[in-house]
Write a protein that holds these residues in place. Structure first.
Motif, PDB file in Angstrom:
ATOM      1  N   VAL A  33      39.104  -9.430  38.291  1.00  0.00           N
ATOM      2  CA  VAL A  33      38.505  -8.041  37.443  1.00  0.00           C
ATOM      3  C   VAL A  33      39.782  -7.420  36.835  1.00  0.00           C
ATOM      4  O   VAL A  33      39.936  -6.829  35.656  1.00  0.00           O
ATOM      5  N   ALA A  34      40.810  -7.090  37.791  1.00  0.00           N
ATOM      6  CA  ALA A  34      42.310  -6.600  37.012  1.00  0.00           C
ATOM      7  C   ALA A  34      42.500  -7.187  35.995  1.00  0.00           C
ATOM      8  O   ALA A  34      43.240  -6.527  35.191  1.00  0.00           O
ATOM      9  N   ASN A  35      42.398  -8.544  35.748  1.00  0.00           N
ATOM     10  CA  ASN A  35      42.870  -9.228  34.938  1.00  0.00           C
ATOM     11  C   ASN A  35      41.926  -9.262  33.873  1.00  0.00           C
ATOM     12  O   ASN A  35      42.131  -9.916  32.554  1.00  0.00           O
ATOM     13  N   ASN A  36      40.838  -8.700  33.852  1.00  0.00           N
ATOM     14  CA  ASN A  36      39.830  -8.985  32.592  1.00  0.00           C
ATOM     15  C   ASN A  36      39.346 -10.477  32.562  1.00  0.00           C
ATOM     16  O   ASN A  36      38.837 -10.696  31.684  1.00  0.00           O
ATOM     17  N   ASP A  37      39.189 -11.262  33.834  1.00  0.00           N
ATOM     18  CA  ASP A  37      38.935 -12.366  33.731  1.00  0.00           C
ATOM     19  C   ASP A  37      37.196 -12.612  34.003  1.00  0.00           C
ATOM     20  O   ASP A  37      36.884 -13.699  33.851  1.00  0.00           O
ATOM     21  N   THR A  38      36.759 -11.274  34.700  1.00  0.00           N
ATOM     22  CA  THR A  38      35.421 -11.566  34.982  1.00  0.00           C
ATOM     23  C   THR A  38      34.777 -10.051  34.895  1.00  0.00           C
ATOM     24  O   THR A  38      35.666  -8.950  34.923  1.00  0.00           O
ATOM     25  N   HIS A  40      31.604  -9.896  36.190  1.00  0.00           N
ATOM     26  CA  HIS A  40      30.899 -10.202  37.257  1.00  0.00           C
ATOM     27  C   HIS A  40      30.931  -8.990  38.519  1.00  0.00           C
ATOM     28  O   HIS A  40      31.953  -8.674  38.904  1.00  0.00           O
ATOM     29  N   GLY A  41      29.892  -8.549  39.124  1.00  0.00           N
ATOM     30  CA  GLY A  41      30.106  -8.001  40.438  1.00  0.00           C
ATOM     31  C   GLY A  41      30.408  -8.971  41.401  1.00  0.00           C
ATOM     32  O   GLY A  41      30.642 -10.154  41.116  1.00  0.00           O
ATOM     33  N   TYR A  42      30.716  -8.729  42.518  1.00  0.00           N
ATOM     34  CA  TYR A  42      31.512  -9.715  43.688  1.00  0.00           C
ATOM     35  C   TYR A  42      30.355 -10.613  43.808  1.00  0.00           C
ATOM     36  O   TYR A  42      30.813 -12.009  43.893  1.00  0.00           O
ATOM     37  N   TRP A  43      29.110 -10.523  44.360  1.00  0.00           N
ATOM     38  CA  TRP A  43      28.327 -11.542  44.604  1.00  0.00           C
ATOM     39  C   TRP A  43      27.823 -12.338  43.458  1.00  0.00           C
ATOM     40  O   TRP A  43      27.544 -13.758  43.795  1.00  0.00           O
ATOM     41  N   SER A  44      27.819 -11.944  42.428  1.00  0.00           N
ATOM     42  CA  SER A  44      27.403 -12.754  41.172  1.00  0.00           C
ATOM     43  C   SER A  44      28.521 -13.672  40.846  1.00  0.00           C
ATOM     44  O   SER A  44      28.388 -14.649  40.314  1.00  0.00           O
ATOM     45  N   TRP A  45      29.980 -13.150  40.938  1.00  0.00           N
ATOM     46  CA  TRP A  45      31.235 -13.953  40.840  1.00  0.00           C
ATOM     47  C   TRP A  45      30.900 -15.154  41.882  1.00  0.00           C
ATOM     48  O   TRP A  45      31.373 -16.283  41.425  1.00  0.00           O
ATOM     49  N   VAL A  46      30.809 -14.721  43.340  1.00  0.00           N
ATOM     50  CA  VAL A  46      30.851 -15.726  44.328  1.00  0.00           C
ATOM     51  C   VAL A  46      29.706 -16.942  43.793  1.00  0.00           C
ATOM     52  O   VAL A  46      29.959 -18.095  43.799  1.00  0.00           O
ATOM     53  N   ALA A  47      28.421 -16.441  43.282  1.00  0.00           N
ATOM     54  CA  ALA A  47      27.576 -17.447  42.859  1.00  0.00           C
ATOM     55  C   ALA A  47      27.903 -18.448  41.780  1.00  0.00           C
ATOM     56  O   ALA A  47      27.675 -19.522  41.482  1.00  0.00           O
ATOM     57  N   ALA A  48      28.753 -17.796  40.909  1.00  0.00           N
ATOM     58  CA  ALA A  48      29.205 -18.453  40.003  1.00  0.00           C
ATOM     59  C   ALA A  48      30.352 -19.467  40.056  1.00  0.00           C
ATOM     60  O   ALA A  48      30.371 -20.810  39.713  1.00  0.00           O
ATOM     61  N   ARG A  49      31.094 -19.072  40.892  1.00  0.00           N
ATOM     62  CA  ARG A  49      32.312 -19.921  41.372  1.00  0.00           C
ATOM     63  C   ARG A  49      31.671 -21.264  42.190  1.00  0.00           C
ATOM     64  O   ARG A  49      32.110 -22.258  41.886  1.00  0.00           O
ATOM     65  N   ILE A  50      30.672 -20.758  42.946  1.00  0.00           N
ATOM     66  CA  ILE A  50      30.084 -22.035  43.753  1.00  0.00           C
ATOM     67  C   ILE A  50      29.376 -22.806  42.832  1.00  0.00           C
ATOM     68  O   ILE A  50      29.309 -24.158  42.820  1.00  0.00           O
ATOM     69  N   SER A  51      28.476 -22.416  41.663  1.00  0.00           N
ATOM     70  CA  SER A  51      27.853 -23.111  40.815  1.00  0.00           C
ATOM     71  C   SER A  51      28.954 -24.212  40.045  1.00  0.00           C
ATOM     72  O   SER A  51      28.700 -25.068  39.525  1.00  0.00           O
ATOM     73  N   ASP A  52      30.038 -23.555  39.534  1.00  0.00           N
ATOM     74  CA  ASP A  52      31.057 -24.039  38.701  1.00  0.00           C
ATOM     75  C   ASP A  52      31.564 -25.276  39.609  1.00  0.00           C
ATOM     76  O   ASP A  52      31.895 -26.238  39.065  1.00  0.00           O
ATOM     77  N   ALA A  53      31.600 -25.109  40.949  1.00  0.00           N
ATOM     78  CA  ALA A  53      32.179 -26.093  41.771  1.00  0.00           C
ATOM     79  C   ALA A  53      31.206 -27.300  41.806  1.00  0.00           C
ATOM     80  O   ALA A  53      31.997 -28.408  42.327  1.00  0.00           O
ATOM     81  N   SER A  54      30.099 -27.195  41.668  1.00  0.00           N
ATOM     82  CA  SER A  54      29.158 -28.314  41.900  1.00  0.00           C
ATOM     83  C   SER A  54      28.711 -29.150  40.776  1.00  0.00           C
ATOM     84  O   SER A  54      29.344 -28.849  39.599  1.00  0.00           O
TER      85      SER A  54
END
Length: 54
Positions: A33-38, A40-54
Motif C-alpha cells: 500500500v505504501a508503495n502504491n503497489d495495491t 486492495h483492502g487487506y482481505w481482498s489483497w490476501v485473496a488475490a495473493r492466494i489466487s495468484d499462487a494457484s
C-alpha cells in the motif's frame, strides 16, 4: 478480484476483520500500500495473493 463471500470466508477463518492470514502478514500488505503497489483492502489483497499462487 475476489468476491465478497471469498474475502468474508478468509476473514472469518483467520480471526475476523482485524485478524491476519498466517501466510500473508499485514506488514507485507502495508508495504505494498505504501508503495502504491495495491489498492486492495487487506482481505481482498490476501485473496488475490492466494489466487495468484494457484
Amino acid at each position: 478480484m475476489a468476491s465478497e463471500s471469498e474475502t468474508a470466508a478468509l476473514s472469518g477463518a483467520n480471526g475476523g476483520y482485524w485478524g491476519e492470514h498466517p501466510m500473508h502478514p499485514r506488514s507485507d500488505w502495508k508495504h505494498e500500500v505504501a508503495n502504491n503497489d495495491t489498492g486492495h483492502g487487506y482481505w481482498s489483497w490476501v485473496a488475490a495473493r492466494i489466487s495468484d499462487a494457484s
